[in-house]
Scaffold this motif. Structure first.
Motif, PDB file in Angstrom:
ATOM      1  N   CYS A  18       4.640 -15.611 -13.244  1.00 14.14           N
ATOM      2  CA  CYS A  18       4.083 -14.985 -14.448  1.00 14.14           C
ATOM      3  C   CYS A  18       2.811 -14.201 -14.137  1.00 14.14           C
ATOM      4  N   TRP A  19       1.984 -14.758 -13.226  1.00 13.21           N
ATOM      5  CA  TRP A  19       0.739 -14.046 -12.904  1.00 13.21           C
ATOM      6  C   TRP A  19       1.027 -12.775 -12.112  1.00 13.21           C
ATOM      7  N   GLY A  20       2.093 -12.771 -11.321  1.00  8.40           N
ATOM      8  CA  GLY A  20       2.490 -11.553 -10.628  1.00  8.40           C
ATOM      9  C   GLY A  20       2.856 -10.456 -11.615  1.00  8.40           C
ATOM     10  N   LEU A  21       3.618 -10.813 -12.655  1.00  3.23           N
ATOM     11  CA  LEU A  21       3.971  -9.854 -13.697  1.00  3.23           C
ATOM     12  C   LEU A  21       2.728  -9.425 -14.469  1.00  3.23           C
ATOM     13  N   ASP A  22       1.858 -10.376 -14.759  1.00  2.00           N
ATOM     14  CA  ASP A  22       0.607 -10.085 -15.460  1.00  2.00           C
ATOM     15  C   ASP A  22      -0.218  -9.057 -14.686  1.00  2.00           C
ATOM     16  N   THR A  23      -0.292  -9.223 -13.355  1.00  2.00           N
ATOM     17  CA  THR A  23      -1.076  -8.323 -12.510  1.00  2.00           C
ATOM     18  C   THR A  23      -0.561  -6.894 -12.573  1.00  2.00           C
ATOM     19  N   VAL A  24       0.757  -6.731 -12.515  1.00  2.00           N
ATOM     20  CA  VAL A  24       1.356  -5.394 -12.566  1.00  2.00           C
ATOM     21  C   VAL A  24       1.087  -4.741 -13.919  1.00  2.00           C
ATOM     22  N   LEU A  25       1.225  -5.498 -14.993  1.00  2.00           N
ATOM     23  CA  LEU A  25       1.005  -4.944 -16.326  1.00  2.00           C
ATOM     24  C   LEU A  25      -0.461  -4.576 -16.546  1.00  2.00           C
ATOM     25  N   ILE A 272       3.157 -12.063  -3.852  1.00  2.00           N
ATOM     26  CA  ILE A 272       4.516 -11.617  -3.565  1.00  2.00           C
ATOM     27  C   ILE A 272       5.217 -11.151  -4.833  1.00  2.00           C
ATOM     28  N   TRP A 273       5.108 -11.960  -5.877  1.00  2.00           N
ATOM     29  CA  TRP A 273       5.769 -11.615  -7.133  1.00  2.00           C
ATOM     30  C   TRP A 273       5.230 -10.305  -7.703  1.00  2.00           C
ATOM     31  N   ALA A 274       3.941 -10.037  -7.524  1.00  2.00           N
ATOM     32  CA  ALA A 274       3.349  -8.796  -8.036  1.00  2.00           C
ATOM     33  C   ALA A 274       4.003  -7.582  -7.375  1.00  2.00           C
ATOM     34  N   ILE A 275       4.262  -7.670  -6.071  1.00  2.00           N
ATOM     35  CA  ILE A 275       4.885  -6.550  -5.369  1.00  2.00           C
ATOM     36  C   ILE A 275       6.340  -6.394  -5.787  1.00  2.00           C
ATOM     37  N   ILE A 276       7.013  -7.503  -6.010  1.00  2.00           N
ATOM     38  CA  ILE A 276       8.406  -7.439  -6.465  1.00  2.00           C
ATOM     39  C   ILE A 276       8.484  -6.791  -7.851  1.00  2.00           C
ATOM     40  N   ILE A 280      10.196  -3.273  -9.280  1.00  2.00           N
ATOM     41  CA  ILE A 280      11.136  -3.231 -10.400  1.00  2.00           C
ATOM     42  C   ILE A 280      10.641  -2.323 -11.524  1.00  2.00           C
ATOM     43  N   ILE A 281       9.367  -2.479 -11.876  1.00  2.00           N
ATOM     44  CA  ILE A 281       8.817  -1.761 -13.025  1.00  2.00           C
ATOM     45  C   ILE A 281       8.407  -0.337 -12.679  1.00  2.00           C
ATOM     46  N   LEU A 282       7.779  -0.164 -11.492  1.00  2.00           N
ATOM     47  CA  LEU A 282       7.253   1.148 -11.116  1.00  2.00           C
ATOM     48  C   LEU A 282       8.094   1.847 -10.045  1.00  2.00           C
ATOM     49  N   ASN A 283       9.205   1.208  -9.639  1.00  2.00           N
ATOM     50  CA  ASN A 283      10.127   1.787  -8.657  1.00  2.00           C
ATOM     51  C   ASN A 283       9.483   2.031  -7.295  1.00  2.00           C
ATOM     52  N   ASN A 284       8.479   1.254  -6.944  1.00  2.00           N
ATOM     53  CA  ASN A 284       7.904   1.343  -5.613  1.00  2.00           C
ATOM     54  C   ASN A 284       8.812   0.611  -4.619  1.00  2.00           C
ATOM     55  N   PRO A 285       8.948   1.121  -3.384  1.00  2.00           N
ATOM     56  CA  PRO A 285       9.914   0.553  -2.430  1.00  2.00           C
ATOM     57  C   PRO A 285       9.526  -0.829  -1.931  1.00  2.00           C
ATOM     58  N   ILE A 286      10.543  -1.653  -1.646  1.00  2.00           N
ATOM     59  CA  ILE A 286      10.339  -2.943  -1.002  1.00  2.00           C
ATOM     60  C   ILE A 286      10.553  -2.745   0.503  1.00  2.00           C
ATOM     61  N   THR A 287       9.522  -2.987   1.293  1.00  2.00           N
ATOM     62  CA  THR A 287       9.566  -2.708   2.723  1.00  2.00           C
ATOM     63  C   THR A 287      10.056  -3.907   3.530  1.00  2.00           C
ATOM     64  N   PHE A 288      10.354  -3.651   4.800  1.00  2.00           N
ATOM     65  CA  PHE A 288      10.763  -4.717   5.717  1.00  2.00           C
ATOM     66  C   PHE A 288       9.637  -5.747   5.848  1.00  2.00           C
ATOM     67  N   VAL A 291       9.786  -8.183   3.029  1.00  2.00           N
ATOM     68  CA  VAL A 291      10.849  -9.179   3.149  1.00  2.00           C
ATOM     69  C   VAL A 291      10.425 -10.303   4.097  1.00  2.00           C
ATOM     70  N   ILE A 292       9.899  -9.928   5.271  1.00  2.00           N
ATOM     71  CA  ILE A 292       9.483 -10.927   6.265  1.00  2.00           C
ATOM     72  C   ILE A 292       8.358 -11.802   5.716  1.00  2.00           C
ATOM     73  N   CYS A 293       7.350 -11.158   5.122  1.00  2.00           N
ATOM     74  CA  CYS A 293       6.210 -11.913   4.595  1.00  2.00           C
ATOM     75  C   CYS A 293       6.618 -12.783   3.412  1.00  2.00           C
ATOM     76  N   SER A 294       7.571 -12.326   2.621  1.00  2.00           N
ATOM     77  CA  SER A 294       8.059 -13.124   1.500  1.00  2.00           C
ATOM     78  C   SER A 294       8.713 -14.411   2.000  1.00  2.00           C
ATOM     79  N   ILE A 295       9.484 -14.284   3.076  1.00  2.00           N
ATOM     80  CA  ILE A 295      10.121 -15.464   3.661  1.00  2.00           C
ATOM     81  C   ILE A 295       9.059 -16.434   4.183  1.00  2.00           C
TER      82      ILE A 295
END
Length: 317
Positions: A18-25, A272-276, A280-288, A291-295
């Motif tokens: 939720c805080w990731g979504l909050d940050t983007v908004l 991590i959630w903020a970048i995801i 989704i919201i701003l159509n910014n690319p998800i980089t390699f 993915v690695i850092c998310s794991i």
């Protein structure tokens, strides 16, 4: 007992989502009018922080009224522990959140997020000193993995060198505020009269009141509050504050259930959630690298959430 800890971990993780979504908004809000006016560029972090906590306080009043708990809130305010929670509110809101947003302003969200991600480590040290909370070796390893991954993810050379020191200091201010808030609030919730939702209600009222009575008048921002409230940005802050309130509810619940250190360890996944959500919201690319850092963050979170057997034995005694 296992169910209790699983619930606490879920609460902490949900707070991060939720805080990731909050940050983007909130990032969208700061790009909107009237925050993009020259006279409001400096005031934007203070005004948005105030309104975020103010609207969150209103949402909490509605929630607590529906649940029939406002009477408990009024009684809890008179207790000693409410003063402890109030102190945590000032440290987490006016100090922590404002420091973080000012860091975003001066060095950008990547560096601000990377630096702020160390707050669980500072919180763990504080919790160990004052609350005598011990962590398992897996928890320490997990925290290090998560924070390292987020620091790598946040690395970006696109900042103005002359602003870096100032932005870095503001980020450290945010780190200290959030770390102290979590530990002190955990101590304040040890009594039966202060539950996690009551603590959050007190937190938001105290935080927004501090902005309104002290901070905004000092920086000349009070007169702009109506302008922001009755704008499209104000409506988006109202919606964002509801999402932030849900995040706070789960975060404070996690603090109460699994302790401040592990709650912070789950909460930092917001980076991590903020970048995801940004993708989704701003159509910014998800980089390699993402993915690695998310794991790595996921692995670190699982390890960091592992209960300390020594603490379990003490609680069961």
């Amino acid at each position: 007992m296992k169910l209790k800890y699983n619930n606490g971990n879920i609460f902490g993780l949900t707070s991060g989502i939720c805080w990731g979504l909050d940050t983007v908004l909130i990032g969208l809000v700061l790009l909107m009018s009237p925050f993009n006016r020259p006279e409001l560029i400096f005031l934007a972090p203070f005004l948005s922080s105030f309104l975020h906590d103010f609207f969150s306080g209103i949402w909490m009043i509605i929630i607590m009224t529906i649940r029939g708990k406002m009477g408990l809130v009024m009684r809890a305010i008179k207790t000693r522990n409410s003063k402890i929670v109030a102190l945590a509110a000032i440290l987490g809101g006016p100090m922590g959140m404002t420091g973080y947003l000012l860091a975003v302003k001066y060095i950008g969200p990547a560096y601000a997020a990377a630096i702020s991600a160390i707050y669980p480590v500072i919180g763990a040290v504080i919790a160990r000193i004052f609350l005598k909370e011990k962590l398992s070796n897996k928890s320490y390893i997990g925290l290090v993995i998560s924070i390292t991954a987020i620091a790598i993810l946040g690395y970006d050379s696109g900042f103005k060198a002359d602003n870096f020191l100032l932005g870095f200091l503001f980020a450290i201010l945010g780190v200290l505020g959030w770390s102290l808030e979590c530990v002190i609030c955990s101590y304040g919730m040890k009594g039966e009269e202060i539950s996690s939702d009551i603590a959050l209600q007190i937190r938001q009222v105290v935080s927004s009141s501090t902005y309104f009575i002290i901070i905004l008048p000092l920086i000349g921002g009070l007169k702009y509050v109506p302008t922001v409230v009755f704008s499209k940005a104000g409506l988006l802050i109202l919606i964002t504050a509801l999402i932030g309130t849900i995040s706070y509810l789960f975060y404070y619940k996690a603090i109460d259930k699994i302790g401040p250190t592990r709650a912070m360890g789950m909460n930092i996944t917001y980076c991590i959630w903020a970048i995801i959500f940004d993708a989704i919201i701003l159509n910014n690319p998800i980089t390699f690298k993402l993915v690695i850092c998310s794991i790595l963050v996921l692995i670190g979170t699982v390890l960091g959430a592992a209960p300390n057997e020594e603490n379990e034995e003490l609680k069961g005694a």
